[in-house]
Write a protein that holds these residues in place. Sequence first.
Motif, PDB file in Angstrom:
ATOM      1  N   LEU A 248       0.812  -1.215   0.000  1.00  0.00           N
ATOM      2  CA  LEU A 248       0.000   0.000   0.000  1.00  0.00           C
ATOM      3  C   LEU A 248       0.846   1.266   0.000  1.00  0.00           C
ATOM      4  N   ASN A 249       2.073   1.141   0.495  1.00  0.00           N
ATOM      5  CA  ASN A 249       2.961   2.294   0.588  1.00  0.00           C
ATOM      6  C   ASN A 249       2.220   3.460   1.253  1.00  0.00           C
ATOM      7  N   LYS A 250       1.633   3.153   2.393  1.00  0.00           N
ATOM      8  CA  LYS A 250       0.724   4.090   3.061  1.00  0.00           C
ATOM      9  C   LYS A 250       1.347   5.445   3.351  1.00  0.00           C
ATOM     10  N   SER A 251       0.548   6.497   3.135  1.00  0.00           N
ATOM     11  CA  SER A 251       1.005   7.834   3.510  1.00  0.00           C
ATOM     12  C   SER A 251       0.777   8.003   5.009  1.00  0.00           C
ATOM     13  N   THR A 252       1.040   9.211   5.504  1.00  0.00           N
ATOM     14  CA  THR A 252       0.963   9.372   6.952  1.00  0.00           C
ATOM     15  C   THR A 252      -0.437   9.675   7.462  1.00  0.00           C
ATOM     16  N   SER A 253      -1.302  10.197   6.595  1.00  0.00           N
ATOM     17  CA  SER A 253      -2.649  10.518   7.088  1.00  0.00           C
ATOM     18  C   SER A 253      -3.630  10.614   5.929  1.00  0.00           C
ATOM     19  N   PRO A 254      -4.930  10.595   6.245  1.00  0.00           N
ATOM     20  CA  PRO A 254      -5.929  10.623   5.172  1.00  0.00           C
ATOM     21  C   PRO A 254      -5.875  11.906   4.343  1.00  0.00           C
ATOM     22  N   GLY A 255      -5.257  12.935   4.898  1.00  0.00           N
ATOM     23  CA  GLY A 255      -5.166  14.192   4.157  1.00  0.00           C
ATOM     24  C   GLY A 255      -4.133  14.135   3.039  1.00  0.00           C
TER      25      GLY A 255
ATOM     26  N   VAL B  91      -1.116   7.107  -7.077  1.00  0.00           N
ATOM     27  CA  VAL B  91      -1.818   5.839  -7.250  1.00  0.00           C
ATOM     28  C   VAL B  91      -0.784   4.712  -7.177  1.00  0.00           C
ATOM     29  N   GLN B  92      -1.128   3.638  -6.493  1.00  0.00           N
ATOM     30  CA  GLN B  92      -0.233   2.474  -6.459  1.00  0.00           C
ATOM     31  C   GLN B  92      -0.631   1.558  -7.615  1.00  0.00           C
ATOM     32  N   TRP B  93       0.203   1.467  -8.590  1.00  0.00           N
ATOM     33  CA  TRP B  93      -0.195   0.802  -9.838  1.00  0.00           C
ATOM     34  C   TRP B  93      -0.657  -0.631  -9.670  1.00  0.00           C
ATOM     35  N   PRO B  94       0.044  -1.454  -8.897  1.00  0.00           N
ATOM     36  CA  PRO B  94      -0.452  -2.833  -8.772  1.00  0.00           C
ATOM     37  C   PRO B  94      -1.860  -2.903  -8.179  1.00  0.00           C
ATOM     38  N   VAL B  95      -2.149  -1.986  -7.249  1.00  0.00           N
ATOM     39  CA  VAL B  95      -3.481  -1.987  -6.647  1.00  0.00           C
ATOM     40  C   VAL B  95      -4.515  -1.565  -7.692  1.00  0.00           C
ATOM     41  N   LEU B  96      -4.134  -0.602  -8.503  1.00  0.00           N
ATOM     42  CA  LEU B  96      -5.039  -0.147  -9.563  1.00  0.00           C
ATOM     43  C   LEU B  96      -5.304  -1.272 -10.563  1.00  0.00           C
ATOM     44  N   LEU B  97      -4.262  -1.994 -10.885  1.00  0.00           N
ATOM     45  CA  LEU B  97      -4.417  -3.101 -11.828  1.00  0.00           C
ATOM     46  C   LEU B  97      -5.352  -4.165 -11.242  1.00  0.00           C
ATOM     47  N   GLY B  98      -5.142  -4.474  -9.977  1.00  0.00           N
ATOM     48  CA  GLY B  98      -6.012  -5.454  -9.308  1.00  0.00           C
ATOM     49  C   GLY B  98      -7.459  -4.997  -9.333  1.00  0.00           C
ATOM     50  N   LEU B  99      -7.638  -3.679  -9.183  1.00  0.00           N
ATOM     51  CA  LEU B  99      -8.995  -3.129  -9.183  1.00  0.00           C
ATOM     52  C   LEU B  99      -9.641  -3.333 -10.555  1.00  0.00           C
ATOM     53  N   ALA B 100      -8.874  -3.076 -11.593  1.00  0.00           N
ATOM     54  CA  ALA B 100      -9.419  -3.256 -12.944  1.00  0.00           C
ATOM     55  C   ALA B 100      -9.789  -4.720 -13.169  1.00  0.00           C
ATOM     56  N   ILE B 101      -8.930  -5.618 -12.736  1.00  0.00           N
ATOM     57  CA  ILE B 101      -9.213  -7.054 -12.915  1.00  0.00           C
ATOM     58  C   ILE B 101     -10.503  -7.422 -12.187  1.00  0.00           C
TER      59      ILE B 101
ATOM     60  N   GLY C 219     -13.543   4.169  -7.573  1.00  0.00           N
ATOM     61  CA  GLY C 219     -12.622   3.442  -6.681  1.00  0.00           C
ATOM     62  C   GLY C 219     -11.167   3.861  -6.802  1.00  0.00           C
ATOM     63  N   ILE C 220     -10.832   4.645  -7.810  1.00  0.00           N
ATOM     64  CA  ILE C 220      -9.414   4.978  -8.014  1.00  0.00           C
ATOM     65  C   ILE C 220      -8.758   5.700  -6.821  1.00  0.00           C
ATOM     66  N   PRO C 221      -9.432   6.677  -6.200  1.00  0.00           N
ATOM     67  CA  PRO C 221      -8.778   7.332  -5.053  1.00  0.00           C
ATOM     68  C   PRO C 221      -8.340   6.348  -3.960  1.00  0.00           C
ATOM     69  N   TYR C 222      -9.050   5.233  -3.832  1.00  0.00           N
ATOM     70  CA  TYR C 222      -8.660   4.268  -2.797  1.00  0.00           C
ATOM     71  C   TYR C 222      -7.329   3.581  -3.121  1.00  0.00           C
ATOM     72  N   THR C 223      -6.899   3.677  -4.364  1.00  0.00           N
ATOM     73  CA  THR C 223      -5.648   3.002  -4.722  1.00  0.00           C
ATOM     74  C   THR C 223      -4.436   3.908  -4.497  1.00  0.00           C
ATOM     75  N   THR C 224      -4.687   5.122  -4.014  1.00  0.00           N
ATOM     76  CA  THR C 224      -3.553   6.013  -3.733  1.00  0.00           C
ATOM     77  C   THR C 224      -2.922   5.636  -2.400  1.00  0.00           C
ATOM     78  N   ARG C 225      -1.837   6.324  -2.059  1.00  0.00           N
ATOM     79  CA  ARG C 225      -1.136   5.997  -0.811  1.00  0.00           C
ATOM     80  C   ARG C 225      -2.003   6.266   0.417  1.00  0.00           C
ATOM     81  N   GLY C 226      -2.881   7.255   0.298  1.00  0.00           N
ATOM     82  CA  GLY C 226      -3.753   7.554   1.439  1.00  0.00           C
ATOM     83  C   GLY C 226      -5.058   6.770   1.377  1.00  0.00           C
TER      84      GLY C 226
ATOM     85  N   VAL D  59     -10.646   3.887   2.865  1.00  0.00           N
ATOM     86  CA  VAL D  59     -11.424   2.646   2.937  1.00  0.00           C
ATOM     87  C   VAL D  59     -11.964   2.519   4.357  1.00  0.00           C
ATOM     88  N   ASP D  60     -11.096   2.767   5.314  1.00  0.00           N
ATOM     89  CA  ASP D  60     -11.491   2.670   6.713  1.00  0.00           C
ATOM     90  C   ASP D  60     -12.628   3.654   7.032  1.00  0.00           C
TER      91      ASP D  60
END
Length: 493
Positions: free
Chosen positions: A137-144, A149-159, A371-378, A383-384
């Motif tokens: 996820l390469n999580k950022s520090t906060s929701p702000g 976009v994390q490409w593998p997550v985006l690809l998984g989303l498309a699949i 759903g694309i914003p959910y694939t970003t670092r934040g 999702v939570d």
Amino acid sequence: MVKERERWGSRSSFIFAAVGAAIGLGNVWRFPYITYRYGGGAFLIPYLIALITAGIPLMILEYSIGIKTQGAPPVALKKIWAKAEWIGWFSVVLVFVLAAYYANIMSWAVNYFYHSFTLAWGKTGPEINNFFNNVMLNKSTSPGVLGMVQWPVLLGLAITWIFIYLCLFRGVRTLGKIVYFTVGIPWLILIIMVIRGLTLPGAIEGLNYYLTPNFSALKDPIVWLAAYGQIFFTLSLAMGTLIVYASYLPEDSDITANAFITSLANCGTSFFAGFAVFSTLGYLAGSMGVTVPEVTTSGLGLAFITYPTAINLLPVASQLFGALFFLLLLTLGIDSAFSQIEPVVGSFVDKWGLKKEWILPAICIFGFIVGIPYTTRGGFYWVDIIDYFVANYGLTIVGLLECIVIGYVFGASKIRRYINSVSDVTIGPWWDIFIMVITPAILGISLIRALYKLMTEGYGGYPRWTAFTGIGLIVLLIVISFILSKSKEVTHE
Ligand code: PHE
């Protein structure tokens, strides 16, 4: 000309589809993490009470609405009471918002499926934790801070979306066949995971946390609302799914036995999956020298930490089991994912006579984009947050409104007579009391108390503005629902 309504191939197809919609990531991902977050055994009591006081009565109610009105939620509720159409739309827009982040969690599972071939998530507890949070996820520090976009997550989303489309475009008859596989196979692998978990050293610590009740937690309104939210989420209640599925049944179909079978099979699965997760947690805690609540802070990622741990520790062929496990997690999720899209499609088809051939792909593409914003670092934080507001506030509000409309406007005893006239198992006046008094009272009180606490404390330690965003979203969805319900119907002759 009245178009013949789509139909299930058989009663068992419907039951499998309803069980398939119910059993999903909600059982193997959400149930364990919510239980973990709200204190293990402390959570199980409100959960059971929620099942009895809202889950089962409302499932009976939603099946009967679908079968009796033969329509998707907006049309169905309108037939019950002309002013209630917006409630149907509210459930439809909620399930759409839910579908967008649900597909994102499916995408995490798609990624884990890929990584299982090399067991890329690492060996020790901290490594596995790190892999989820900082590598995948390469999580950022906060929701702000959304970040890239994390490409593998985006690809998984498309699949994931492509699969949802493929499952749905042939109509409910094919769906009825797919679900035999997507429901049956996952159970087998879950059994393996539970056995592996229970035989790990330290498992007992995890089980203690899971099963020892903590009565002091019952004072917290947030825990209660979470329990009701989880019951709605896991049984797919208040989201139109059950109404639209039941509407593909003939008008004289059994209601109560179906409702008992689906809800008990579903909650039994959650409880069972809990053993796999918590026994492994006990092991992890022991190996890291910490207590069970300290193993991880990312509750939402719990399943993605404990299952890989258990997979690593299988005596033989971990790669194979890993791949199999995540594949099965996906099959388990996919029938829930497409059951979230069916009510949306069905509502457009029923109200505006739109063609399924193009409304379905349009909705899938739109769902992907949302759903694309959910694939970003934040994205993880969102999702939570969105999951929290949709499940805890959105769904319980719909449940409450359904009770009021059916209980008082339509008449609980009137619909009960109908239910009993078609069902093998009849229900007594207790059901009216639930629908008219007990369920709405508990939902209403929990909502108000939790909302008060939310206003004063915010949610999940995130900045306060995120809580207002969550509430704002719910309000916005209500407004959209009103607009949709006011728009004119088009009937195609
Ligand atoms: N009940 C599903 C699960 O537990 C989720 C779901 C929500 C399915 C809404 C359909 C509709 O994973």
